[in-house]
Design a protein around this motif. Structure first.
Motif, PDB file in Angstrom:
ATOM      1  N   SER A  25       3.586   5.152  -0.073  1.00  0.00           N
ATOM      2  CA  SER A  25       2.911   4.473   1.033  1.00  0.00           C
ATOM      3  C   SER A  25       3.097   5.250   2.324  1.00  0.00           C
ATOM      4  O   SER A  25       4.210   5.680   2.648  1.00  0.00           O
ATOM      5  N   GLN A  26       1.978   5.442   2.992  1.00  0.00           N
ATOM      6  CA  GLN A  26       1.932   6.167   4.272  1.00  0.00           C
ATOM      7  C   GLN A  26       2.653   7.511   4.175  1.00  0.00           C
ATOM      8  O   GLN A  26       3.389   7.917   5.076  1.00  0.00           O
ATOM      9  N   ASP A  55      -1.672   6.671   0.659  1.00  0.00           N
ATOM     10  CA  ASP A  55      -1.189   5.509  -0.099  1.00  0.00           C
ATOM     11  C   ASP A  55      -1.666   5.671  -1.520  1.00  0.00           C
ATOM     12  O   ASP A  55      -2.832   5.977  -1.757  1.00  0.00           O
TER      13      ASP A  55
END
Lengths: 262, 403
Positions: free
Chosen positions: A5-6, A25
């Motif tokens: 994620s990110q 992501d």
């Protein structure tokens, strides 16, 4: 299972900053066969290195099999690479001075378990090279080398196989052979992430992720019917290859007339 | 994790570039060999010299010329004369058993076409009994020979062999530095005595040597045998007194002679040995250092060459410590192997030198073999540690991309 994620990875090249990965992501469930496609510099290799615990992200989090690697010690990462992840490279990356078997033994040297060469022999058997165990990489064809590399990747029975352009250095027939082994491993329950820039290879996965400039630009499920068709074709091509081989083994080729005359 | 596989891997790594590994090993062989041979030679010499001192006997004193310091320059003062010997004997009858004054020179001993270069030693009749050195055939120099400065000689065993072979030498005429001498005896085979190979000398009466042969007034040295080892302190005192009076040295002025006991000689020798030791061990140490640099050099090249292999190993789960270990083991194998061969080479070299020169006696203490091997491993680890750390620090991604 891989969850990012990110996820960002920045490199400093002199004054400028290269954003190899830019807030990505991604979720890959257990047992999925994913291909990552993109031109060079798209960030696909960086993505793979981070998933393979070879590199750490600049920011964002990565979870592999439920373990967050951001804060993981080097030792834990090494253990994870050893037990849970198998790597296959475009250039095989075999150690040239030792035999096929010794190459497959390398990951076993770094396990915490007591050393035994049995898994290595099994892994070589799995890729159909048990008879070539004593041969050195220089005595084997490219396809055989890549099969040794696969045996090395799977010798510790990892859950995740990361393949970086595994067919890039091989001709189409040999590439097909390698892909068939990859499919088999996937069918056995391994999660497979395959990086490539060839569309024919990419479409053999269940899911295709396209990257560009460090971002995911497309994430599509491959049509199951189309995939089945390609796999069937592959199988046939492989079998016909073998059939041809058995019909015309190189040694029984008739000699050209002028050579016979001598 | 440490198992056999690691060692096999290391050996295969070294085999990959066999010539280079061999060259590095040779560096270690030379280094360790130099250390072992230096130790062997030094230990051998030390033993030999100490044996010589023992052969002098604990009841003996040696009196040589004194030293004078003049404006920072030390020079020796010649002061000992044959009369001193008589006086020492006469004035210390209770303490002194024998006195042997000596004059030593060099020269050529000739019998027709045969000639030998050797020492010419002028002594009195006390020389033989004092050193328990016996004649083989004929007789030794007598008191009368010395008094009359007769032209007679007693040949060392080796000289007699060289000049006469199987012929009987006694009664024959030989020429010593051109002067005619009658051979009256041949000494037994003795080897070295007081640091000289006495088999290679011709002994003549002291007076003949000093007056008729070399034209000298002063002695080379005086050898004194005390009645017992316990009498040495009193003996030293007595002789000192006699010589100061005889040489007319005023009180408060320094002696013009030096008296050494066996113990003092040993101490003096230990000092000299120390200096030689420092020099020899320094050279050996430098060789070893060069060997270590050789190992470090090939390990650094090896790490660069095998960057990709290191990347692969890291990718399949090697920890940085595993990589470090692998290169350290390689360096240790070179140094241990080189060390073992170096011990053999050094020992062989020392023995060869001993055989070849016939002067150097060598002795290889067993402890040095163990010490050398430990030292070799130490060298391997020390020189291997930096390349190994460099290997272990490689970034796996970079290493895998390395061309």
């Amino acid at each position: 299972m891989i969850r990012a994620s990110q996820l960002s990875k920045h490199y400093h090249m002199g004054e400028s900053v290269v954003r190899a990965l830019d807030c990505v992501d991604l979720h890959i469930p257990h047992g999925q066969f994913v291909s990552i496609i993109g031109s060079s510099g798209s960030g696909k290799s960086t993505m793979m290195h981070i998933m393979g615990c070879l590199d750490r992200p600049t920011s964002g989090t990565v979870e592999i099999h439920g373990q967050t690697i951001n804060s993981m010690s080097e030792k834990r990462m090494a253990l994870l690479r050893n037990n849970e992840i198998g790597f296959v490279f475009q250039t095989f990356n075999l150690i040239s001075r030792t035999s096929a078997l010794d190459n497959v033994l390398v990951p076993l040297m770094y396990t915490r378990r007591s050393f035994s060469s049995k898994p290595a022999i099994e892994a070589l058997d799995r890729v159909g090279l048990s008879k070539r165990a004593k041969h050195k990489p220089s005595e084997m064809s490219g396809g055989e080398c890549q099969r040794v590399a696969i045996a090395r990747a799977i010798v510790n029975k990892p859950k995740l196989l990361l393949a970086d352009e595994p067919t890039g250095n091989l001709d189409t027939h040999t590439g097909t052979q390698i892909m068939n082994i990859v499919h088999e491993l996937h069918e056995d329950g391994m999660t497979v992430v395959l990086v490539t820039h060839e569309m024919d290879i990419a479409v053999q996965a269940e899911r295709m992720i396209e990257m560009k400039d460090g971002k995911i630009v497309a994430d599509t499920a491959v049509d199951a019917a189309r995939r089945a068709e390609i796999l069937k074709l592959n199988q046939d091509a492989h079998q016909s290859l073998f059939r041809k081989k058995s019909l015309h083994p190189p040694s029984s080729k008739p000699l050209p007339p002028q050579m016979e005359a001598r | 994790m440490f198992h056999f596989q690691l060692i096999i891997t290391a050996i295969r790594g070294l085999q990959q570039n066999l010539l280079r590994s061999i060259l590095a090993t040779i560096g270690v062989i030379i280094g360790v060999g130099a250390v072992v041979s230096a130790v062997s030679i030094l230990q051998g010499a030390q033993r030999d010299v100490l044996d010589q001192f023992e052969s002098l006997g604990a009841d003996q004193l040696i009196i040589v010329d004194g030293k004078r310091e003049h404006g920072g320059v030390t020079s020796s003062v010649q002061a000992l004369v044959p009369d001193d010997a008589e006086k020492i004997q006469q004035e210390n009858t209770e303490l002194v058993l024998r006195v042997s004054p000596q004059y030593q020179g060099g020269g050529q001993i000739k019998y027709y076409q045969q000639n030998v270069n050797g020492f010419i030693l002028g002594v009195t009749e006390t020389y033989a009994p004092m050193n328990s050195y016996k004649v083989d055939t004929g007789r030794f120099i007598s008191r009368e020979d010395v008094r009359g400065s007769t032209m007679v000689t007693v040949l060392g065993y080796g000289v007699a062999q060289d000049l006469f072979g199987s012929l009987p030498p006694v009664g024959k005429n030989v020429k010593i530095n051109g002067k005619s001498f009658i051979v009256i005896g041949v000494m037994e085979k003795k080897g070295t005595l007081g640091f000289l190979n006495v088999d290679e000398q011709a002994i003549i009466p002291l007076s003949t040597a000093m007056a008729r042969m070399f034209g000298q007034k002063y002695l080379s040295m005086l050898n004194v045998q005390c009645t017992s080892a316990a009498a040495i302190p009193a003996c030293l005192e007595g002789i000192n007194q006699t010589l100061r009076v005889s040489h007319r040295i005023r009180s408060g002025t320094k002696d013009d002679f030096t008296i050494y006991t066996q113990e003092q000689m040993k101490q003096r020798f230990a000092q000299v040995a120390k200096i030689f030791g420092v020099v020899l061990y320094s050279i050996a140490g430098i060789s070893l250092l060069v060997g270590a640099i050789g190992i470090m050099n090939i390990m650094l090249v090896s790490v660069t060459e095998r960057t990709r292999e290191i990347g692969v190993r890291l990718a399949v789960g090697a920890r940085r410590f595993d990589i470090l270990k692998q290169f350290l083991i390689e360096a240790s194998i070179i140094s241990l192997f080189g060390g073992a061969l170096g011990v053999v080479a050094g020992w062989a070299m020392a023995n060869f030198l001993g055989e070849f020169t016939q002067v150097i006696k060598t002795y290889t203490p067993p402890i040095i073999i163990v010490a050398s091997l430990i030292m070799a491993i130490f060298v391997g680890v020390v020189s291997g540690i930096y390349p190994a750390i460099r290997a272990a620090r490689l970034d796996p991604v970079q290493a895998l991309r390395y061309e």
